[in-house]
Design a protein around this motif. Structure first.
Motif, short mmCIF file in Angstrom:
data_model
loop_
_atom_site.label_atom_id
_atom_site.label_comp_id
_atom_site.label_asym_id
_atom_site.label_seq_id
_atom_site.Cartn_x
_atom_site.Cartn_y
_atom_site.Cartn_z
N TYR A 139 -8.15 -36.21 20.09
CA TYR A 139 -7.67 -35.48 21.25
C TYR A 139 -6.64 -34.42 20.84
O TYR A 139 -6.67 -33.29 21.31
CB TYR A 139 -7.06 -36.42 22.29
CG TYR A 139 -8.06 -37.35 22.90
CD1 TYR A 139 -9.06 -36.88 23.75
CD2 TYR A 139 -8.04 -38.71 22.63
CE1 TYR A 139 -9.99 -37.72 24.32
CE2 TYR A 139 -8.97 -39.57 23.20
CZ TYR A 139 -9.94 -39.08 24.04
OH TYR A 139 -10.86 -39.92 24.60
N PHE A 140 -5.74 -34.79 19.95
CA PHE A 140 -4.70 -33.87 19.50
C PHE A 140 -5.32 -32.67 18.78
O PHE A 140 -4.93 -31.53 19.01
CB PHE A 140 -3.71 -34.59 18.58
CG PHE A 140 -2.64 -33.70 18.03
CD1 PHE A 140 -1.58 -33.30 18.84
CD2 PHE A 140 -2.69 -33.24 16.72
CE1 PHE A 140 -0.59 -32.46 18.35
CE2 PHE A 140 -1.72 -32.40 16.22
CZ PHE A 140 -0.66 -32.01 17.04
N GLY A 141 -6.28 -32.91 17.90
CA GLY A 141 -6.91 -31.83 17.15
C GLY A 141 -7.63 -30.85 18.06
O GLY A 141 -7.52 -29.63 17.89
N LEU A 142 -8.37 -31.38 19.02
CA LEU A 142 -9.07 -30.50 19.95
C LEU A 142 -8.09 -29.71 20.81
O LEU A 142 -8.25 -28.50 21.02
CB LEU A 142 -10.01 -31.32 20.83
CG LEU A 142 -11.24 -31.88 20.12
CD1 LEU A 142 -11.98 -32.87 21.02
CD2 LEU A 142 -12.17 -30.77 19.69
N ALA A 143 -7.05 -30.37 21.31
CA ALA A 143 -6.05 -29.69 22.12
C ALA A 143 -5.31 -28.63 21.30
O ALA A 143 -5.05 -27.52 21.79
CB ALA A 143 -5.06 -30.69 22.71
N LEU A 144 -4.99 -28.95 20.06
CA LEU A 144 -4.29 -27.99 19.19
C LEU A 144 -5.17 -26.77 18.94
O LEU A 144 -4.69 -25.63 18.99
CB LEU A 144 -3.90 -28.66 17.88
CG LEU A 144 -3.16 -27.77 16.88
CD1 LEU A 144 -1.82 -27.33 17.47
CD2 LEU A 144 -2.96 -28.52 15.57
#
Length: 177
Positions: A139-144
């Motif tokens: 989730y963090f990678g996609l949001a970043l």
């Protein structure tokens, strides 16, 4: 008079393109990591024979206990060997913070034992023993990636103010009053 806090529009555009170029590999890596985790439960399954198995403790911040395997299997008559535990090269597949849990998992994975292995249909050399769901890093990678792209586009679209529209000179306005 120029606003002292304003950034040069050319520099802002350059920084914007840098953010866009940084967003692309971030989003690409994160998307495929998440996609593999979501798709792997539907991959075909085959039986594999364990060649070697052991347990080790990670060093660093996370000191989990992890299973280390080497196994062989065949798909459509072709033999393969792998040591891959999960679909992601970064993650916690086969690891647990409690040594007893990892030892319990390892007890059923002695050399010669058979396990179920999921393999990618187009590339049977790509396998997963432990399947994992999406985690914080996905989730963090996609949001970043999305955030970097949006900020990059915002910065890349900055234009220089028109030449005749300079900010009013505060000193001359005060003198007129």
């Amino acid at each position: 008079m120029k606003d002292p806090g304003a950034i040069d529009p050319a520099l802002a555009r350059m920084m914007g393109w840098f953010l866009i170029l940084l967003a692309l590999p971030t989003a690409y890596f994160s998307f495929w990591r998440a996609y593999d985790k979501l798709a792997s439960p539907a991959w075909p399954v085959t039986s594999a024979e364990i060649v070697r198995s052991s347990m080790y403790q990670r060093t660093g911040k996370s000191q989990d206990w992890c299973v280390k395997l080497s196994y062989r299997y065949s798909v459509d008559g072709k033999a393969y060997r792998s040591a891959r535990i999960g679909v992601s090269r970064i993650g916690n597949a086969g690891c647990h913070r409690d040594q007893a849990v990892t030892a319990w998992r390892l007890a059923s994975m002695a050399p010669g034992a058979h396990i179920r292995v999921h393999y990618r249909p187009r590339d049977p050399g790509d396998t997963a023993v432990f399947l994992a769901g999406l985690d914080f890093l996905d989730y963090f990678g996609l949001a970043l990636g999305v955030l970097l792209f949006v900020l990059g586009v915002s910065e890349a679209r900055k234009q220089a103010p028109p030449a005749g529209s300079a900010l009013p000179d505060v000193a001359s306005m005060a003198a007129r009053s």
